[in-house]
Design a protein around this motif. Sequence first.
Motif, PDB file in Angstrom:
ATOM      1  N   GLY A  22       0.755  -1.097   0.096  1.00 52.31           N
ATOM      2  CA  GLY A  22      -0.048   0.075   0.157  1.00 52.31           C
ATOM      3  C   GLY A  22       0.684   1.230   0.174  1.00 52.31           C
ATOM      4  O   GLY A  22       0.350   2.556  -0.387  1.00 52.31           O
ATOM      5  N   LYS A  23       2.347   1.371   0.324  1.00 51.58           N
ATOM      6  CA  LYS A  23       2.890   2.416   0.377  1.00 51.58           C
ATOM      7  C   LYS A  23       3.415   2.835  -0.968  1.00 51.58           C
ATOM      8  O   LYS A  23       3.675   3.849  -1.327  1.00 51.58           O
ATOM      9  CB  LYS A  23       4.038   2.347   1.132  1.00 51.58           C
ATOM     10  N   LEU A  24       3.074   1.956  -1.960  1.00 53.10           N
ATOM     11  CA  LEU A  24       3.486   2.395  -3.494  1.00 53.10           C
ATOM     12  C   LEU A  24       2.221   3.199  -4.003  1.00 53.10           C
ATOM     13  O   LEU A  24       1.129   2.687  -3.874  1.00 53.10           O
ATOM     14  CB  LEU A  24       3.823   1.139  -4.231  1.00 53.10           C
ATOM     15  N   THR A  25       2.671   4.277  -4.562  1.00 48.97           N
ATOM     16  CA  THR A  25       1.491   5.183  -4.964  1.00 48.97           C
ATOM     17  C   THR A  25       1.116   4.672  -6.357  1.00 48.97           C
ATOM     18  O   THR A  25       1.825   4.051  -7.203  1.00 48.97           O
ATOM     19  CB  THR A  25       1.956   6.634  -5.194  1.00 48.97           C
ATOM     20  N   ASN A  26      -0.203   5.065  -6.805  1.00 54.25           N
ATOM     21  CA  ASN A  26      -0.715   4.851  -8.061  1.00 54.25           C
ATOM     22  C   ASN A  26       0.195   5.342  -9.293  1.00 54.25           C
ATOM     23  O   ASN A  26       0.513   4.959 -10.305  1.00 54.25           O
ATOM     24  CB  ASN A  26      -1.986   5.230  -8.248  1.00 54.25           C
ATOM     25  N   ASP A  27       0.933   6.638  -8.958  1.00 60.50           N
ATOM     26  CA  ASP A  27       1.717   7.198  -9.884  1.00 60.50           C
ATOM     27  C   ASP A  27       3.001   6.214 -10.265  1.00 60.50           C
ATOM     28  O   ASP A  27       3.454   5.999 -11.239  1.00 60.50           O
ATOM     29  CB  ASP A  27       2.097   8.495  -9.441  1.00 60.50           C
ATOM     30  N   ARG A  28       3.530   5.789  -9.003  1.00 59.16           N
ATOM     31  CA  ARG A  28       4.558   4.878  -9.232  1.00 59.16           C
ATOM     32  C   ARG A  28       4.438   3.357  -9.720  1.00 59.16           C
ATOM     33  O   ARG A  28       5.114   3.072 -10.616  1.00 59.16           O
ATOM     34  CB  ARG A  28       5.343   4.550  -7.439  1.00 59.16           C
ATOM     35  N   LEU A  29       3.295   3.015  -9.395  1.00 57.21           N
ATOM     36  CA  LEU A  29       2.734   1.736 -10.021  1.00 57.21           C
ATOM     37  C   LEU A  29       2.626   1.973 -11.662  1.00 57.21           C
ATOM     38  O   LEU A  29       2.760   1.107 -12.392  1.00 57.21           O
ATOM     39  CB  LEU A  29       1.344   1.179  -9.422  1.00 57.21           C
ATOM     40  N   ASP A  30       2.089   2.971 -11.916  1.00 54.96           N
ATOM     41  CA  ASP A  30       1.919   3.348 -13.623  1.00 54.96           C
ATOM     42  C   ASP A  30       3.365   3.360 -13.966  1.00 54.96           C
ATOM     43  O   ASP A  30       3.445   3.063 -15.134  1.00 54.96           O
ATOM     44  CB  ASP A  30       1.264   4.715 -13.590  1.00 54.96           C
ATOM     45  N   GLN A  31       4.181   4.215 -13.321  1.00 59.41           N
ATOM     46  CA  GLN A  31       5.840   4.008 -13.718  1.00 59.41           C
ATOM     47  C   GLN A  31       6.546   2.628 -13.860  1.00 59.41           C
ATOM     48  O   GLN A  31       7.203   2.361 -15.024  1.00 59.41           O
ATOM     49  CB  GLN A  31       6.429   5.043 -13.006  1.00 59.41           C
ATOM     50  N   ILE A  32       6.058   1.792 -13.084  1.00 62.08           N
ATOM     51  CA  ILE A  32       6.653   0.596 -12.938  1.00 62.08           C
ATOM     52  C   ILE A  32       6.176  -0.370 -14.050  1.00 62.08           C
ATOM     53  O   ILE A  32       6.816  -1.013 -14.798  1.00 62.08           O
ATOM     54  CB  ILE A  32       6.307  -0.071 -11.713  1.00 62.08           C
ATOM     55  N   ASP A  33       4.771  -0.146 -14.577  1.00 66.03           N
ATOM     56  CA  ASP A  33       4.172  -0.668 -15.653  1.00 66.03           C
ATOM     57  C   ASP A  33       4.525  -2.187 -15.860  1.00 66.03           C
ATOM     58  O   ASP A  33       4.813  -2.574 -17.129  1.00 66.03           O
ATOM     59  CB  ASP A  33       4.585   0.093 -17.016  1.00 66.03           C
ATOM     60  N   GLY A  34       4.368  -2.855 -14.788  1.00 67.54           N
ATOM     61  CA  GLY A  34       4.645  -4.192 -14.911  1.00 67.54           C
ATOM     62  C   GLY A  34       6.162  -4.847 -14.961  1.00 67.54           C
ATOM     63  O   GLY A  34       6.561  -5.903 -15.302  1.00 67.54           O
ATOM     64  N   LYS A  35       7.029  -3.755 -15.029  1.00 69.81           N
ATOM     65  CA  LYS A  35       8.652  -4.117 -14.871  1.00 69.81           C
ATOM     66  C   LYS A  35       8.876  -4.855 -13.437  1.00 69.81           C
ATOM     67  O   LYS A  35       8.977  -4.122 -12.446  1.00 69.81           O
ATOM     68  CB  LYS A  35       9.253  -3.092 -15.306  1.00 69.81           C
ATOM     69  N   ARG A  36       9.287  -6.142 -13.446  1.00 70.68           N
ATOM     70  CA  ARG A  36       9.516  -6.961 -12.238  1.00 70.68           C
ATOM     71  C   ARG A  36      10.682  -6.167 -11.354  1.00 70.68           C
ATOM     72  O   ARG A  36      10.581  -6.108 -10.100  1.00 70.68           O
ATOM     73  CB  ARG A  36       9.624  -8.403 -12.283  1.00 70.68           C
ATOM     74  N   ASP A  37      11.741  -5.827 -11.928  1.00 69.65           N
ATOM     75  CA  ASP A  37      12.934  -5.491 -11.194  1.00 69.65           C
ATOM     76  C   ASP A  37      12.492  -3.757 -10.601  1.00 69.65           C
ATOM     77  O   ASP A  37      12.977  -3.630  -9.722  1.00 69.65           O
ATOM     78  CB  ASP A  37      14.046  -5.280 -12.194  1.00 69.65           C
TER      79      ASP A  37
END
Length: 70
Positions: A22-37
Amino acid sequence: MNSDIIKGNWKELKGSVKEKWGKLTNDRLDQIDGKRDQLAGEIQQAYGISKDEAEKQVREFETSSKHKAK
């Protein structure tokens, strides 16, 4: 589940990722875009844990997500 599957199913998995980390923001999740590393790195930073621990948590998440998808 490999990184291609995470990337391909990111939109579906993003909600589960947000529930677990839950500490991961929606903006960060959008930037991660499924990249595991990147996901592991963000978890490491947000929770102040080791790289090995973050990788372990992502592996466990992958395993549980794979079983839910069946």
